[in-house]
Write a protein that holds these residues in place. Structure first.
Motif, mmCIF file in Angstrom:
data_model
loop_
_atom_site.group_PDB
_atom_site.id
_atom_site.type_symbol
_atom_site.label_atom_id
_atom_site.label_comp_id
_atom_site.label_asym_id
_atom_site.label_seq_id
_atom_site.Cartn_x
_atom_site.Cartn_y
_atom_site.Cartn_z
ATOM 1 N N SER A 126 0.826 -1.217 0.000
ATOM 2 C CA SER A 126 0.000 0.000 0.000
ATOM 3 C C SER A 126 0.856 1.262 0.000
ATOM 4 O O SER A 126 0.747 2.126 0.865
ATOM 5 C CB SER A 126 -0.943 -0.008 1.210
ATOM 6 O OG SER A 126 -1.795 -1.127 1.162
ATOM 7 N N ASN A 127 1.732 1.349 -1.001
ATOM 8 C CA ASN A 127 2.500 2.555 -1.256
ATOM 9 C C ASN A 127 2.325 2.918 -2.729
ATOM 10 O O ASN A 127 1.413 2.425 -3.386
ATOM 11 C CB ASN A 127 3.974 2.330 -0.905
ATOM 12 C CG ASN A 127 4.221 2.339 0.593
ATOM 13 O OD1 ASN A 127 4.103 3.374 1.233
ATOM 14 N ND2 ASN A 127 4.554 1.186 1.165
ATOM 15 N N ASN A 128 3.190 3.770 -3.220
ATOM 16 C CA ASN A 128 3.158 4.162 -4.633
ATOM 17 C C ASN A 128 4.454 3.777 -5.321
ATOM 18 O O ASN A 128 4.926 4.469 -6.228
ATOM 19 C CB ASN A 128 2.915 5.670 -4.765
ATOM 20 C CG ASN A 128 1.576 6.086 -4.199
ATOM 21 O OD1 ASN A 128 0.553 5.462 -4.471
ATOM 22 N ND2 ASN A 128 1.578 7.146 -3.397
ATOM 23 N N LEU A 129 5.010 2.658 -4.914
ATOM 24 C CA LEU A 129 6.298 2.215 -5.439
ATOM 25 C C LEU A 129 6.141 1.712 -6.868
ATOM 26 O O LEU A 129 5.206 0.974 -7.183
ATOM 27 C CB LEU A 129 6.874 1.118 -4.555
ATOM 28 C CG LEU A 129 7.172 1.536 -3.102
ATOM 29 C CD1 LEU A 129 7.474 0.333 -2.243
ATOM 30 C CD2 LEU A 129 8.326 2.528 -3.077
ATOM 31 N N GLY A 130 7.044 2.122 -7.736
ATOM 32 C CA GLY A 130 7.012 1.706 -9.127
ATOM 33 C C GLY A 130 8.280 0.998 -9.526
ATOM 34 O O GLY A 130 9.072 0.561 -8.687
ATOM 35 N N GLY A 131 8.474 0.879 -10.835
ATOM 36 C CA GLY A 131 9.645 0.181 -11.332
ATOM 37 C C GLY A 131 9.531 -1.321 -11.166
ATOM 38 O O GLY A 131 8.497 -1.850 -10.773
ATOM 39 N N GLU A 132 10.607 -2.009 -11.456
ATOM 40 C CA GLU A 132 10.624 -3.461 -11.348
ATOM 41 C C GLU A 132 11.047 -3.899 -9.952
ATOM 42 O O GLU A 132 11.668 -3.144 -9.197
ATOM 43 C CB GLU A 132 11.565 -4.054 -12.399
ATOM 44 C CG GLU A 132 11.137 -3.746 -13.825
ATOM 45 C CD GLU A 132 11.983 -4.485 -14.859
ATOM 46 O OE1 GLU A 132 12.934 -5.199 -14.453
ATOM 47 O OE2 GLU A 132 11.683 -4.366 -16.058
ATOM 48 N N ILE A 133 10.704 -5.128 -9.608
ATOM 49 C CA ILE A 133 11.162 -5.693 -8.337
ATOM 50 C C ILE A 133 12.661 -5.934 -8.457
ATOM 51 O O ILE A 133 13.094 -6.669 -9.353
ATOM 52 C CB ILE A 133 10.439 -7.018 -8.033
ATOM 53 C CG1 ILE A 133 8.931 -6.789 -7.966
ATOM 54 C CG2 ILE A 133 10.954 -7.622 -6.737
ATOM 55 C CD1 ILE A 133 8.127 -8.079 -7.834
ATOM 56 N N PRO A 134 13.480 -5.304 -7.615
ATOM 57 C CA PRO A 134 14.940 -5.464 -7.762
ATOM 58 C C PRO A 134 15.377 -6.905 -7.526
ATOM 59 O O PRO A 134 14.942 -7.545 -6.557
ATOM 60 C CB PRO A 134 15.511 -4.516 -6.701
ATOM 61 C CG PRO A 134 14.414 -4.313 -5.718
ATOM 62 C CD PRO A 134 13.127 -4.439 -6.474
ATOM 63 N N VAL A 135 16.209 -7.398 -8.410
ATOM 64 C CA VAL A 135 16.680 -8.781 -8.307
ATOM 65 C C VAL A 135 17.445 -8.985 -7.001
ATOM 66 O O VAL A 135 17.399 -10.069 -6.398
ATOM 67 C CB VAL A 135 17.556 -9.128 -9.534
ATOM 68 C CG1 VAL A 135 18.186 -10.507 -9.370
ATOM 69 C CG2 VAL A 135 16.728 -9.071 -10.801
ATOM 70 N N ASN A 136 18.133 -7.932 -6.523
ATOM 71 C CA ASN A 136 18.908 -8.038 -5.277
ATOM 72 C C ASN A 136 18.038 -8.452 -4.098
ATOM 73 O O ASN A 136 18.539 -9.026 -3.120
ATOM 74 C CB ASN A 136 19.577 -6.698 -4.943
ATOM 75 C CG ASN A 136 20.704 -6.365 -5.891
ATOM 76 O OD1 ASN A 136 20.705 -6.840 -7.013
ATOM 77 N ND2 ASN A 136 21.658 -5.553 -5.452
ATOM 78 N N LEU A 137 16.760 -8.122 -4.183
ATOM 79 C CA LEU A 137 15.865 -8.453 -3.084
ATOM 80 C C LEU A 137 15.900 -9.936 -2.761
ATOM 81 O O LEU A 137 15.730 -10.339 -1.599
ATOM 82 C CB LEU A 137 14.438 -8.027 -3.463
ATOM 83 C CG LEU A 137 13.320 -8.326 -2.462
ATOM 84 C CD1 LEU A 137 13.565 -7.593 -1.151
ATOM 85 C CD2 LEU A 137 11.969 -7.904 -3.036
#
Length: 631
Positions: A126-137
């Protein structure tokens, strides 16, 4: 020698303690200060305890380890901080739990999160985060829980997700993810709950998920998955929750469906393209609470209902919007006493509604619309006193509307339109004081509109159109302060429109056409929310209300075939002939040329007309003068 070894061990331990307690404690403090500096300025006051005079472990949302006093937990859920997530978050190297949900954070997920090798719980929902899911995660190999629901994440689900072999819970729902699910999901053999709902993920479900035998919760609705019902799912006998609705699945379900998935409690396969019959083996799923196959292409009859009597906990059964036919079996009365929602609408059911349907005393929703039901409406429906929604429209039900419906005082929706009901509208409906939506026509009803209906102050929509109702529109209509839509069109109503109509300030749709109303239009200048008004085919007279020109929301105004007189306004909405109709009023004049009305007698001539008149006078003078000279 022994003393040297002990000294080295002691020195090494001291260095480790120093690192834990001293040097890198400052790293935690600095990382949190950096995080605070990146949130929106007006919300930093929420983190006012994050200062140099307050011990780190007393900072709001911060949890420290009991021994080393390092930050192990950060819970900022619901602080609505705004701004962005600082990359310095990755320096909280002792962090085990990180909850940044419900904060309106923008930007992207910092790839430095992948440095948190101790992390077990991560929630950025429940935020406004965009972009791709970072692979580092996916370097956070100890993760047990990953929640990224309700953001604007893009790209595909990375195949590296398969490295999180300890993961128990994952939800990436309500994002903009696309592509196909990676086969590496099959590596998550500890996972119990998976939720990828409301994305744009496509293709078939990988067969590798057959290895996820501990999974009891699989939620994949509102995507673009396709292919037959995923065969791998038949191996997941532990499943209790299976939601695949609103995709592009097709094909038939296996006859032994219920024996392969015996522990299901919630099964939702609606809004797909499944065909064939509903498996009789569903009777084997005794703990079933929700069963929904709505809006598919299923065929066959309703014999499967008999077996569902074994599902004693069933609360919702929805097979509406299919191609099921035949009569409803009397065994429908043997369904669970706990059944609350029964949806059978938009099928090809014939015959009568079973009399014993009144035994389903817990029903709150009964939807039978758009079938071929005939015969009388069983009076036993009056026993369903928990009903809030009764939808019977578009059938061939006949006879009178049972007055016993007035016993169902919790009714919220009552739709009876497009049947063959006759007689009068029962006064007992005025007992249903919770009604918000009431539709009684078109039918073959006659008599007057019961004044008691005007006492149901909760009404939002009232549709009594398309019958043979007589009398006038009750004066008490003005008491319906929440009314948004009123339609009594195509009846035999007469008399003047009640002045109180102008008190219905929330009105948006007003359709009174095709009656015998007469008199002038009452003052409705306060109904500024009106979008559609139809007064056509009545005997209304007087002038056209000029104030209608300024109704900014008005999209349709039909005053045709009445006895209006005088000039038609030319301002505002009356400048648009595509939304205003005034034909069939022989005493109207003026208006824009598209209305094709005669000019008004008292209209001032235009400049061109004046010039033409002067020329004519001069010509007449010349002709007369010449004639006199000749004479």
């Amino acid at each position: 020698m022994r003393s040297t070894v002990l000294f080295l061990l002691f020195s090494f331990g001291a260095l480790m303690l120093l690192e834990a307690y001293g040097v890198t404690d400052e790293n935690d403090r600095k990382a949190l200060f950096d995080l605070k500096s990146q949130v929106s300025q007006e919300r930093r006051v929420v983190l006012s305890s994050w200062n140099n005079s307050t011990p780190l472990c007393n900072w709001k949302g911060v949890t420290c380890g009991l021994k080393h006093k390092r930050v192990t937990g950060l819970d900022l859920n619901g602080f609505q901080l705004g701004g962005m997530i600082s990359p310095s978050i990755g320096n909280l190297s002792f962090l085990i739990s990180l909850d940044l949900s419900n904060n309106s954070f923008g930007g992207t997920i910092p790839h430095e999160v992948g440095n948190l090798f101790r992390l077990e719980h991560l929630d950025m929902s429940s935020n406004n985060l965009g972009g791709e899911i970072p692979v580092n995660l996916f370097n956070c190999s100890r993760l047990l829980e990953l929640r990224l629901i309700s953001n604007h994440l893009e790209g595909s689900v990375p195949s590296e997700i398969g490295s999180l072999t300890k993961l128990v819970f994952i939800t990436l729902a309500l994002n903009n993810l696309k592509g196909k699910l990676p086969a590496s999901l099959g590596n998550l053999t500890s996972v119990m709950q998976v939720n990828f709902a409301a994305n744009h993920i496509e293709g078939e479900i990988p067969g590798d998920i057959a290895r996820l035998t501990k999974m009891f919760f699989l939620v994949l609705p509102e995507n673009q998955f396709s292919g037959v019902f995923p065969p791998a799912i038949y191996n997941l006998s532990s499943l209790k929750y299976l939601y695949l609705e609103a995709n592009y699945f097709s094909g038939s379900l296996r006859p032994d469906f219920g024996r392969l998935l015996p522990n299901l409690q919630y099964l939702h396969l609606g809004s797909n393209y499944f065909k064939g019959v509903i498996p009789a083996s569903l009777s084997n799923i005794s703990a079933l609470q929700l069963l929904s196959f709505n809006d598919n292409n299923l065929t066959g009859n309703f014999e499967f209902l008999g077996g569902l009597g074994n599902c004693t906990q069933l609360k919702t059964l929805d097979v509406s919007g299919n191609r099921l036919g035949g009569h409803l079996p009397t065994s429908i009365a043997n369904l669970s006493i706990n059944l609350q929602d029964l949806g059978l609408g938009e099928n090809f059911i014939t015959g009568r509604i079973p009399q014993d349907i009144g035994k389903l005393v817990s029903l709150e929703k009964l939807i039978l619309e758009k079938n071929n039901f005939t015969g009388l409406l069983p009076t036993s429906i009056g026993k369903l006193i928990q009903l809030e929604m009764l939808i019977l429209g578009s059938n061939s039900i006949s006879g009178e509307i049972p007055s016993i419906l007035g016993n169902i005082t919790r009714l919220d929706f009552l739709f009876l339109e497009n049947n063959n009901f006759e007689g009068t509208i029962p006064l007992s409906l005025s007992n249903c004081t919770s009604l918000r939506y009431l539709t009684t026509g078109p039918n073959n009803l006659h008599g007057t509109i019961p004044e008691g209906i005007m006492g149901i102050q909760s009404l939002i929509e009232l549709d009594m159109s398309g019958s043979s109702l007589t009398g006038s529109l009750p004066e008490d209509i003005g008491g319906l302060k929440h009314l948004v839509r009123l339609s009594v069109a195509r009846n035999k109503l007469s008399g003047q429109l009640p002045r109180s109509l102008g008190n219905c300030l929330t009105m948006e749709i007003l359709t009174l056409q095709g009656n015998n109303f007469d008199g002038a239009v009452p003052d409705i200048r306060g109904l500024k929310s009106l979008k559609s008004v139809d007064f056509s085919n009545n005997n209304l007279f007087g002038s056209v209300p000029a104030y209608l020109a300024n109704f900014s929301s008005l999209e349709y105004l039909n005053l045709s075939d009445n006895n209006f007189e005088g000039s038609v306004p030319t301002e505002g909405k009356f400048q648009n002939a595509s939304i205003v109709s005034v034909f069939g009023n022989k005493n109207l004049c003026g208006g824009i040329k598209e209305f094709k009305l005669k000019p008004c007698v008292n209209e001032a001539p235009s400049t061109g007309s004046k010039r033409s008149s002067r020329v004519k006078k001069i010509l007449i003078g010349v002709v007369v003068g010449t004639a006199l000279l000749l004479l």
